[in-house]
Design an enzyme around this catalytic site. Structure first.
Site, PDB file in Angstrom:
ATOM      1  N   LYS A   1       0.842  -1.214   0.000  1.00 58.81           N
ATOM      2  CA  LYS A   1       0.000   0.000   0.000  1.00 58.81           C
ATOM      3  C   LYS A   1       0.872   1.257   0.000  1.00 58.81           C
ATOM      4  O   LYS A   1       0.650   2.180  -0.774  1.00 58.81           O
ATOM      5  CB  LYS A   1      -0.897  -0.019   1.236  1.00 58.81           C
ATOM      6  CG  LYS A   1      -1.444   1.319   1.670  1.00 58.81           C
ATOM      7  CD  LYS A   1      -2.202   1.173   2.962  1.00 58.81           C
ATOM      8  CE  LYS A   1      -2.482   2.444   3.714  1.00 58.81           C
ATOM      9  NZ  LYS A   1      -1.306   3.157   4.208  1.00 58.81           N
ATOM     10  N   ASN A   2       1.884   1.255   0.864  1.00 59.02           N
ATOM     11  CA  ASN A   2       2.672   2.477   1.021  1.00 59.02           C
ATOM     12  C   ASN A   2       3.656   2.708  -0.116  1.00 59.02           C
ATOM     13  O   ASN A   2       4.284   3.756  -0.189  1.00 59.02           O
ATOM     14  CB  ASN A   2       3.389   2.468   2.369  1.00 59.02           C
ATOM     15  CG  ASN A   2       2.415   2.671   3.518  1.00 59.02           C
ATOM     16  OD1 ASN A   2       1.258   3.028   3.297  1.00 59.02           O
ATOM     17  ND2 ASN A   2       2.868   2.417   4.739  1.00 59.02           N
TER      18      ASN A   2
ATOM     19  N   CYS B   1      -4.675   7.878   9.642  1.00 61.83           N
ATOM     20  CA  CYS B   1      -4.986   7.326  10.962  1.00 61.83           C
ATOM     21  C   CYS B   1      -4.702   8.332  12.079  1.00 61.83           C
ATOM     22  O   CYS B   1      -3.683   9.018  12.044  1.00 61.83           O
ATOM     23  CB  CYS B   1      -4.165   6.062  11.196  1.00 61.83           C
ATOM     24  SG  CYS B   1      -4.607   4.749  10.073  1.00 61.83           S
TER      25      CYS B   1
ATOM     26  N   ARG C   1       1.187  14.281  13.448  1.00 62.37           N
ATOM     27  CA  ARG C   1       1.505  14.117  12.036  1.00 62.37           C
ATOM     28  C   ARG C   1       1.652  15.448  11.272  1.00 62.37           C
ATOM     29  O   ARG C   1       0.923  15.723  10.305  1.00 62.37           O
ATOM     30  CB  ARG C   1       0.484  13.203  11.361  1.00 62.37           C
ATOM     31  CG  ARG C   1       0.262  11.907  12.108  1.00 62.37           C
ATOM     32  CD  ARG C   1      -0.564  10.913  11.345  1.00 62.37           C
ATOM     33  NE  ARG C   1       0.249  10.118  10.437  1.00 62.37           N
ATOM     34  CZ  ARG C   1      -0.220   9.128   9.686  1.00 62.37           C
ATOM     35  NH1 ARG C   1      -1.499   8.819   9.718  1.00 62.37           N
ATOM     36  NH2 ARG C   1       0.573   8.445   8.895  1.00 62.37           N
TER      37      ARG C   1
ATOM     38  N   ASP D   1       4.078   0.439  12.185  1.00 58.53           N
ATOM     39  CA  ASP D   1       2.808  -0.103  11.683  1.00 58.53           C
ATOM     40  C   ASP D   1       2.548  -1.524  12.175  1.00 58.53           C
ATOM     41  O   ASP D   1       1.430  -2.026  12.045  1.00 58.53           O
ATOM     42  CB  ASP D   1       2.786  -0.085  10.142  1.00 58.53           C
ATOM     43  CG  ASP D   1       2.548   1.314   9.607  1.00 58.53           C
ATOM     44  OD1 ASP D   1       2.371   2.244  10.409  1.00 58.53           O
ATOM     45  OD2 ASP D   1       2.544   1.481   8.371  1.00 58.53           O
TER      46      ASP D   1
ATOM     47  N   ARG E   1      -9.041   0.074   4.159  1.00 62.80           N
ATOM     48  CA  ARG E   1      -8.166   1.074   3.536  1.00 62.80           C
ATOM     49  C   ARG E   1      -6.828   0.470   3.161  1.00 62.80           C
ATOM     50  O   ARG E   1      -6.169   0.935   2.229  1.00 62.80           O
ATOM     51  CB  ARG E   1      -7.896   2.234   4.516  1.00 62.80           C
ATOM     52  CG  ARG E   1      -9.002   3.268   4.574  1.00 62.80           C
ATOM     53  CD  ARG E   1      -8.524   4.464   5.397  1.00 62.80           C
ATOM     54  NE  ARG E   1      -7.135   4.749   5.113  1.00 62.80           N
ATOM     55  CZ  ARG E   1      -6.210   5.047   6.018  1.00 62.80           C
ATOM     56  NH1 ARG E   1      -6.538   5.160   7.274  1.00 62.80           N
ATOM     57  NH2 ARG E   1      -4.962   5.259   5.669  1.00 62.80           N
TER      58      ARG E   1
HETATM   59  C1  UD1 Z   1       4.145   6.677   6.462  1.00 63.25           C
HETATM   60  C2  UD1 Z   1       3.166   5.552   6.297  1.00 63.25           C
HETATM   61  C3  UD1 Z   1       2.675   5.038   7.639  1.00 63.25           C
HETATM   62  C4  UD1 Z   1       3.857   4.722   8.546  1.00 63.25           C
HETATM   63  C5  UD1 Z   1       4.865   5.847   8.581  1.00 63.25           C
HETATM   64  C6  UD1 Z   1       6.135   5.484   9.352  1.00 63.25           C
HETATM   65  C7  UD1 Z   1       2.118   6.063   4.190  1.00 63.25           C
HETATM   66  C8  UD1 Z   1       0.904   6.500   3.457  1.00 63.25           C
HETATM   67  N1  UD1 Z   1       2.044   6.035   5.509  1.00 63.25           N
HETATM   68  O1  UD1 Z   1       3.430   7.744   7.093  1.00 63.25           O
HETATM   69  O2  UD1 Z   1       1.897   3.877   7.410  1.00 63.25           O
HETATM   70  O3  UD1 Z   1       3.352   4.507   9.849  1.00 63.25           O
HETATM   71  O4  UD1 Z   1       5.233   6.231   7.260  1.00 63.25           O
HETATM   72  O5  UD1 Z   1       6.719   4.364   8.784  1.00 63.25           O
HETATM   73  O6  UD1 Z   1       3.122   5.720   3.587  1.00 63.25           O
HETATM   74  N2  UD1 Z   1       6.982  14.098  10.897  1.00 63.25           N
HETATM   75  C9  UD1 Z   1       7.232  15.416  11.218  1.00 63.25           C
HETATM   76  N3  UD1 Z   1       7.203  16.341  10.216  1.00 63.25           N
HETATM   77  C10 UD1 Z   1       6.914  16.010   8.922  1.00 63.25           C
HETATM   78  C11 UD1 Z   1       6.666  14.665   8.607  1.00 63.25           C
HETATM   79  C12 UD1 Z   1       6.716  13.731   9.614  1.00 63.25           C
HETATM   80  O7  UD1 Z   1       7.495  15.757  12.376  1.00 63.25           O
HETATM   81  O8  UD1 Z   1       6.901  16.896   8.071  1.00 63.25           O
HETATM   82  C13 UD1 Z   1       7.025  13.077  11.962  1.00 63.25           C
HETATM   83  C14 UD1 Z   1       5.664  12.365  12.127  1.00 63.25           C
HETATM   84  O9  UD1 Z   1       4.798  13.090  12.986  1.00 63.25           O
HETATM   85  C15 UD1 Z   1       6.093  11.050  12.720  1.00 63.25           C
HETATM   86  C16 UD1 Z   1       7.451  10.780  12.030  1.00 63.25           C
HETATM   87  O10 UD1 Z   1       7.897  12.049  11.553  1.00 63.25           O
HETATM   88  O11 UD1 Z   1       6.302  11.186  14.087  1.00 63.25           O
HETATM   89  C17 UD1 Z   1       7.383   9.813  10.867  1.00 63.25           C
HETATM   90  O12 UD1 Z   1       6.403  10.233   9.956  1.00 63.25           O
HETATM   91  P1  UD1 Z   1       6.461   9.863   8.411  1.00 63.25           P
HETATM   92  O13 UD1 Z   1       7.581   8.919   8.158  1.00 63.25           O
HETATM   93  O14 UD1 Z   1       6.388  11.110   7.630  1.00 63.25           O
HETATM   94  O15 UD1 Z   1       5.108   9.066   8.233  1.00 63.25           O
HETATM   95  P2  UD1 Z   1       4.037   9.206   7.098  1.00 63.25           P
HETATM   96  O16 UD1 Z   1       4.696   9.462   5.789  1.00 63.25           O
HETATM   97  O17 UD1 Z   1       2.950  10.124   7.533  1.00 63.25           O
END
Ligand code: UD1
Length: 419
Positions: free
Chosen positions: A22-23, A117, A122, A306, A398
């Protein structure tokens, strides 16, 4: 409302095939709009809700989508809009990849803020930092983000936080930038590498994905191609954990064992037998008592956040006290309030939780608060002595392709009901 009714206690046996990640497929779909006239043909695309939503987005901006029998054919020649607004994009996280893709293609993008989620704050500050560094101005409202650049110019970007989303989004925006963009402190997840491989197959020049530094040399055009994304390591890990909890012998096929090493290591530590055979993994249910463990979630190659929730269901059945440190998200223990209904004892302190396992779980009516919490509760339901219900399974749909059907094939007694 849709729900699963599960008669627990049936041991799982046999073979289950993992679907495409999915990701990986979601950003790949977003990236496909960067192609010129030629079609992008993606094979083995799972028809999970998030994929259907992403395809709707591509159609809404003028893309031609044909999705049949797992093959998605996308033609982007007539895409004319840089706006992705309304309810649909705010229902899932990965819609934010349209910001990077549209910025790359049109030098501007207006996209509704993403959903996903409820597992923590986030923020998207690292995405914004990257877009700005490439030369874009950013307007952020409570409803949408608008980014615009006269020119996108390659530069060095050091991320303050290791983020899958920011790494991929800036990669998408930078493929057409002038010169070289160097991204440092990037995410190394297998799906980051897969998106880079896909873009390179379309003609991009991206090096270093899978390491801490990614270099993107800007090019002028990308062309359609055929591609099959990697298998879903989170889905595979979920079946491994389910097999450890209530399996006799389960073989999980279409996997890349390397991607599952953090899960394999923890299952071995608990006392589960895990056998890697090329493109499959066999998990054998324990014959002796399982041992409590400590888990810390981290970015890849650490233990994936996850799978923290599914693992929590398994640890509920391990006598003694196990501990989980959730290092990626600040609010990912909500599912423990549901497991408590089944007799599980737990304590939470900040980002740490301890779970004291019990010999058997009581059946209960459980609410899936998010995608992976849903998977965790389904595993718990499979293990309980009696009939449990898992409500709000839209979350599960999802991200897990035919979860109930695959579990049934393994011998589970699980029924989908719409009420
Ligand atoms: C993606 C995955 C999700 C998985 C996560 C971590 C998708 C659609 N989702 O989510 O299933 O749980 O990776 O492996 O691919 N953060 C910041 N600032 C930012 C971006 C992120 O502080 O601009 C923080 C987030 O709050 C979190 C951490 O960084 O604590 C990791 O987030 P991130 O790797 O970006 O996760 P997602 O891409 O949202």
């Amino acid at each position: 409302m849709k729900k699963f009714v599960i008669n627990g206690g049936k041991r799982l046996n046999g073979e289950v095939e993992v679907s495409t990640s999915k990701n990986a497929i979601l950003p790949i779909l977003a990236a496909s709009i960067l192609a010129d006239k030629k079609d992008v043909i993606l094979e083995c695309v799972p028809s999970i809700t998030d994929v259907e939503r992403m395809l709707l987005i591509i159609e809404s901006i003028g893309g031609k989508v044909d999705f049949n029998n797992g093959v998605a054919c996308i033609n982007s020649e007539n895409i004319s809009s840089f706006e992705v607004l309304g309810e649909n994009p705010s229902k899932f996280r990965a819609s934010y990849y349209m910001i990077g893709s549209l910025l790359g293609r049109f030098k501007k993008a207006k996209v509704a803020l993403p959903g996903g989620c409820p597992i923590g704050e986030r923020p998207i500050d690292q995405h914004i930092k990257g877009f700005k560094a490439l030369g874009a101005t950013v307007e952020l409202t409570s409803e949408y983000i608008y980014v615009e650049a006269k020119e996108l110019i390659g530069t060095n970007i050091f991320f303050d936080v290791v983020s899958v989303g920011a790494t991929i989004n800036i990669m998408l925006a930078a493929v057409f930038a002038d010169g070289v963009t160097t991204l440092e402190n990037v995410a190394k997840e297998p799906h980051v590498v897969d998106v880079a491989n896909f873009l390179n197959t379309m003609g991009a020049n991206i090096k270093g994905a899978g390491t801490d530094v990614i270099r993107i040399s800007g090019i002028k055009k990308l062309s359609g191609c055929m591609y099959q994304a990697i298998p879903d390591q989170i889905e595979a890990g979920t079946y491994m954990i389910a097999a450890a909890a209530i399996g006799e012998e389960v073989t999980i096929t279409n996997v890349i064992p390397k991607h599952l090493e953090p899960v394999t290591a923890k299952l071995l530590e608990i006392g589960i037998e895990v056998i890697e055979n090329g493109e499959s993994i066999t998990v054998k249910g324990a014959k002796t008592a399982l041992k409590p463990i400590k888990i810390q979630t981290l970015q890849y190659p650490g233990f994936p956040t996850d799978l923290q929730q599914p693992m929590g269901a398994l640890l509920s059945l391990v006598e003694g006290t196990s501990t989980i440190s959730e290092r990626v998200y600040e609010n990912r223990f909500l599912y423990l309030t549901q497991l408590e209904k089944m007799g599980v004892k737990y304590a939470i302190e900040g980002r740490d939780a301890s779970i004291t396992g019990t010999k058997s779980l009581n059946p209960a009516v459980l609410i899936a608060t998010d995608l992976r919490a849903g998977a965790s509760l389904i595993i718990a339901g499979l293990c309980a002595n009696g009939t449990s219900e898992v409500l709000d399974i839209d979350h599960v749909d999802r991200g897990y392709y035919k979860f109930d059907e695959k579990l049934k094939k393994l011998g589970a007694d699980i029924t989908r009901l719409e009420v």
